[in-house]
Design a protein around this motif. Structure first.
Motif, PDB file in Angstrom:
ATOM      1  N   GLY A 260       1.209  21.033  -9.760  1.00 49.21           N
ATOM      2  CA  GLY A 260      -0.032  20.425  -9.297  1.00 49.21           C
ATOM      3  C   GLY A 260       0.123  19.085  -8.606  1.00 49.21           C
ATOM      4  O   GLY A 260      -0.862  18.409  -8.338  1.00 49.21           O
ATOM      5  N   SER A 261       1.347  18.669  -8.296  1.00 45.51           N
ATOM      6  CA  SER A 261       1.555  17.387  -7.626  1.00 45.51           C
ATOM      7  C   SER A 261       0.978  17.435  -6.216  1.00 45.51           C
ATOM      8  O   SER A 261       1.100  18.434  -5.512  1.00 45.51           O
ATOM      9  N   GLU A 262       0.323  16.353  -5.806  1.00 43.74           N
ATOM     10  CA  GLU A 262      -0.241  16.301  -4.458  1.00 43.74           C
ATOM     11  C   GLU A 262       0.843  16.064  -3.412  1.00 43.74           C
ATOM     12  O   GLU A 262       0.698  16.432  -2.263  1.00 43.74           O
ATOM     13  N   GLU A 263       1.931  15.410  -3.811  1.00 39.59           N
ATOM     14  CA  GLU A 263       3.013  15.132  -2.879  1.00 39.59           C
ATOM     15  C   GLU A 263       3.972  16.324  -2.825  1.00 39.59           C
ATOM     16  O   GLU A 263       4.268  16.941  -3.849  1.00 39.59           O
ATOM     17  N   PRO A 264       4.461  16.688  -1.643  1.00 39.23           N
ATOM     18  CA  PRO A 264       5.401  17.805  -1.549  1.00 39.23           C
ATOM     19  C   PRO A 264       6.716  17.479  -2.243  1.00 39.23           C
ATOM     20  O   PRO A 264       7.172  16.328  -2.223  1.00 39.23           O
TER      21      PRO A 264
ATOM     22  N   ALA B  61       0.858  -1.199   0.000  1.00 39.88           N
ATOM     23  CA  ALA B  61       0.000   0.000   0.000  1.00 39.88           C
ATOM     24  C   ALA B  61       0.885   1.237   0.000  1.00 39.88           C
ATOM     25  O   ALA B  61       0.933   2.009   0.974  1.00 39.88           O
ATOM     26  N   ALA B  62       1.592   1.433  -1.099  1.00 37.85           N
ATOM     27  CA  ALA B  62       2.609   2.481  -1.169  1.00 37.85           C
ATOM     28  C   ALA B  62       2.010   3.879  -0.997  1.00 37.85           C
ATOM     29  O   ALA B  62       2.545   4.720  -0.261  1.00 37.85           O
ATOM     30  N   ALA B  63       0.882   4.137  -1.663  1.00 40.42           N
ATOM     31  CA  ALA B  63       0.282   5.473  -1.604  1.00 40.42           C
ATOM     32  C   ALA B  63      -0.181   5.805  -0.185  1.00 40.42           C
ATOM     33  O   ALA B  63       0.054   6.914   0.316  1.00 40.42           O
ATOM     34  N   ALA B  64      -0.847   4.841   0.470  1.00 41.46           N
ATOM     35  CA  ALA B  64      -1.331   5.083   1.832  1.00 41.46           C
ATOM     36  C   ALA B  64      -0.176   5.255   2.803  1.00 41.46           C
ATOM     37  O   ALA B  64      -0.220   6.125   3.691  1.00 41.46           O
ATOM     38  N   ARG B  65       0.867   4.458   2.643  1.00 36.93           N
ATOM     39  CA  ARG B  65       2.034   4.590   3.530  1.00 36.93           C
ATOM     40  C   ARG B  65       2.717   5.947   3.323  1.00 36.93           C
ATOM     41  O   ARG B  65       3.142   6.594   4.290  1.00 36.93           O
ATOM     42  N   ARG B  66       2.809   6.352   2.060  1.00 36.19           N
ATOM     43  CA  ARG B  66       3.433   7.648   1.791  1.00 36.19           C
ATOM     44  C   ARG B  66       2.616   8.778   2.406  1.00 36.19           C
ATOM     45  O   ARG B  66       3.175   9.749   2.934  1.00 36.19           O
ATOM     46  N   HIS B  67       1.286   8.658   2.371  1.00 40.44           N
ATOM     47  CA  HIS B  67       0.426   9.673   2.981  1.00 40.44           C
ATOM     48  C   HIS B  67       0.672   9.761   4.484  1.00 40.44           C
ATOM     49  O   HIS B  67       0.796  10.870   5.041  1.00 40.44           O
TER      50      HIS B  67
ATOM     51  N   THR C 102      13.305  12.320  -2.081  1.00 41.94           N
ATOM     52  CA  THR C 102      12.182  11.387  -2.094  1.00 41.94           C
ATOM     53  C   THR C 102      11.156  11.683  -3.181  1.00 41.94           C
ATOM     54  O   THR C 102      10.473  10.780  -3.643  1.00 41.94           O
ATOM     55  N   ASN C 103      11.014  12.946  -3.556  1.00 43.49           N
ATOM     56  CA  ASN C 103      10.034  13.296  -4.586  1.00 43.49           C
ATOM     57  C   ASN C 103      10.567  14.444  -5.438  1.00 43.49           C
ATOM     58  O   ASN C 103      10.036  15.550  -5.428  1.00 43.49           O
ATOM     59  N   PRO C 104      11.621  14.198  -6.198  1.00 39.66           N
ATOM     60  CA  PRO C 104      12.226  15.272  -6.988  1.00 39.66           C
ATOM     61  C   PRO C 104      11.411  15.581  -8.240  1.00 39.66           C
ATOM     62  O   PRO C 104      10.544  14.809  -8.654  1.00 39.66           O
ATOM     63  N   LEU C 105      11.713  16.724  -8.820  1.00 37.10           N
ATOM     64  CA  LEU C 105      11.156  17.068 -10.119  1.00 37.10           C
ATOM     65  C   LEU C 105      11.928  16.284 -11.185  1.00 37.10           C
ATOM     66  O   LEU C 105      13.155  16.334 -11.236  1.00 37.10           O
ATOM     67  N   VAL C 106      11.207  15.562 -12.011  1.00 38.77           N
ATOM     68  CA  VAL C 106      11.845  14.748 -13.051  1.00 38.77           C
ATOM     69  C   VAL C 106      11.266  15.155 -14.401  1.00 38.77           C
ATOM     70  O   VAL C 106      10.057  15.069 -14.623  1.00 38.77           O
ATOM     71  N   ILE C 107      12.136  15.607 -15.288  1.00 37.76           N
ATOM     72  CA  ILE C 107      11.756  15.938 -16.660  1.00 37.76           C
ATOM     73  C   ILE C 107      12.126  14.743 -17.523  1.00 37.76           C
ATOM     74  O   ILE C 107      13.309  14.403 -17.665  1.00 37.76           O
TER      75      ILE C 107
END
Length: 498
Positions: A316-320, A255-261, A325-330
């Motif tokens: 508009g990404s929901e994740e900070p 449950a990756a999304a829930a754990r990340r939340h 852990t959550n870089p901008l990727v082009i």
């Protein structure tokens, strides 16, 4: 042999051409070697200096008269003036180097030390009219008492955060408290009349409403931002974290999304707790250190940053956003470019936070960016002149010369303005009258600059006044919009590189 006994070569030491005088007829090098003749070396330095100095003074003298230098230079009188590009570069470097020494932004505010722990306080302390408007929404006496309780609690917290030595600041809070009570009592009287209540019923309703409001406030204050001390803060932090840890432990590994939340929620709680801890420690330090002038950046370094930053989300990404852990990727860009751009985002966020505490960083970054912006926009300004004067028969390089001398005068005007500021800083503390003189001189310099540029354009291009003014306004507006964008962009880039 020379008159001083030094051997004179028969051939030029630079290009090996036969010598027939003091200078080589082929490359122009002197026959005297300054390495072997200290006196000649010193003489050469002074000769070069005075020769250059003379040209600079002549150029600056003629530059004061709109259009004279540009007209003479374009007419072929080039030897008497410093070349336009060299003059512009020298003046821009000197001007903004001097500006950074003269202009200082004091980030320490003695009358408003960093002790206001809640941003919401200022929103409740505007004036009594705003308080009346806030209470007007209450439809019952219990609602009025709840609003009163909340506002008074916020104001009391703000008053406690202000050191006792700042009596004028505490007095402002006391005035706000009176406004709140007056507005609340006025609304209660109005509700009593609307509902036909007797004085006894109004009093009973006020007591009951105050009791309910106190209970509600006690529950509402159980959050990190309202913790009154570090022990309470730690207890509340653990209470807030506990349910998230329990839920995290029960979530399956897939449950990756829930754990990340849940992890993001835990991180937000920890950030808020850290910020509040810094606020409390700074408030304690302020209350015990008296009226010592505080520097926000120094307090942040010692006690931690008291400003809880909001989540930075991109596109508009929901994740900070997070560099790791959550870089901008082009997608189409190579890995090294994605790594570089995320490093710039990280630096920018850190430096913007620093600049908010030290406004001088913004000013220094802007002053450092303006010369680069001017240099980049000189050819653009020349292009605008070329387009505006298509029928003049002038080449683009001629317009470029005019643009360079225009910018050189702009730099000269700014240098004069900064000199006035320096004199004002030095003289006004001893003679208050100079402050008026300095302000008048600075205003006259800025008022004369657009007039000078208009006169220069008129004398160089020799058009009638209506056409000249129209072209001047169009070119000027376009140029200064571009300059504002360029300076802002370069200032932000400078902040990122700090």
């Amino acid at each position: 042999m020379s008159a001083k006994g030094h051997e004179v070569p028969s051939h030029c030491e630079n290009c090996n051409a036969p010598l027939a005088g003091h200078y080589c007829h082929d490359c122009g090098q002197s026959v005297v070697n300054p390495v072997r003749d200290a006196g000649h070396a010193l003489e050469e330095v002074f000769e070069s200096f005075w020769h250059l100095d003379g040209r600079i003074f002549r150029t600056l003298r003629d530059l004061i008269f709109p259009g004279r230098v540009a007209n003479n230079y374009l007419a072929g009188q080039r030897a008497r003036y410093v070349a336009p590009l060299r003059l512009f570069l020298v003046l821009s470097v000197v001007t903004f180097f001097f500006a950074q020494m003269v202009i200082h932004v004091d980030s320490g505010d003695k009358a408003n030390p960093m002790v206001q722990l809640e941003d919401g306080v200022s929103n409740n302390n505007k004036n009594s009219a705003k308080q009346s408007k806030a209470f007007a929404k209450a439809s019952s006496i219990a609602d009025v008492e709840q609003i009163r309780r909340k506002n008074l609690a916020d104001l009391a917290e703000a008053r406690e955060a202000i050191p006792a030595v700042l009596l004028h600041a505490r007095k402002a809070i006391d005035v706000a408290v009176d406004d709140v009570n007056r507005a609340a009592d006025g609304r209660i009287e109005a509700i009593g009349r609307e509902q036909g209540m007797s004085a006894e019923q109004v009093t009973a309703a006020k007591v009951d409403g105050a009791r309910r409001a106190a209970a509600a406030m006690e529950t509402a204050k159980q959050n990190l931002e309202k913790a009154a001390d570090l022990a309470t803060l730690q207890r509340l932090r653990e209470e807030r974290l506990a349910p998230h840890h329990v839920k995290l432990a029960t979530l399956p590994a897939n449950a990756a999304a829930a754990r990340r939340h849940e992890l993001n929620e835990i991180r937000d709680i920890n950030i808020a707790a850290g910020c509040r801890a810094a606020q409390l420690q700074i408030a304690d330090a302020t209350s015990t250190e008296g009226d010592r002038v505080r520097k926000e950046s120094e307090d942040a370094r010692i006690y931690g940053d008291p400003d809880c930053y909001d989540r930075l989300t991109l596109f508009g990404s929901e994740e900070p956003w997070d560099e790791e852990t959550n870089p901008l990727v082009i997608g189409w860009a190579p890995a090294f470019f994605n790594h570089w751009i995320n490093r710039q985002i990280a630096h920018g966020r850190e430096n913007v936070s620093r600049a908010q505490k030290e406004p001088g960083l913004w000013v220094r970054a802007l002053l450092a960016a303006v010369p680069s912006a001017l240099f980049l926009l000189v050819p653009v300004f020349a292009l605008l002149l070329k387009l505006a004067y298509l029928g003049s028969g002038r080449l683009y390089l001629e317009h470029l010369v005019i643009a360079l001398y225009s910018h050189a005068y702009m730099c000269l005007t700014m240098l004069a303005f900064f000199i006035v500021i320096a004199l004002d800083n030095a003289i006004s503390p001893h003679w208050a009258g100079f402050s008026w003189i300095g302000g008048t001189l600075g205003t006259l310099l800025w008022l004369w600059l657009p007039v000078y540029l208009l006169l220069m354009q008129k004398r160089v291009y020799r058009n009638g006044w209506p056409v000249t003014v129209l072209r001047y306004l169009v070119i000027g507006n376009l140029y200064f919009v571009l300059l504002a964008f360029a300076a802002t962009f370069l200032a932000l880039a400078s902040l990122v590189r700090m």
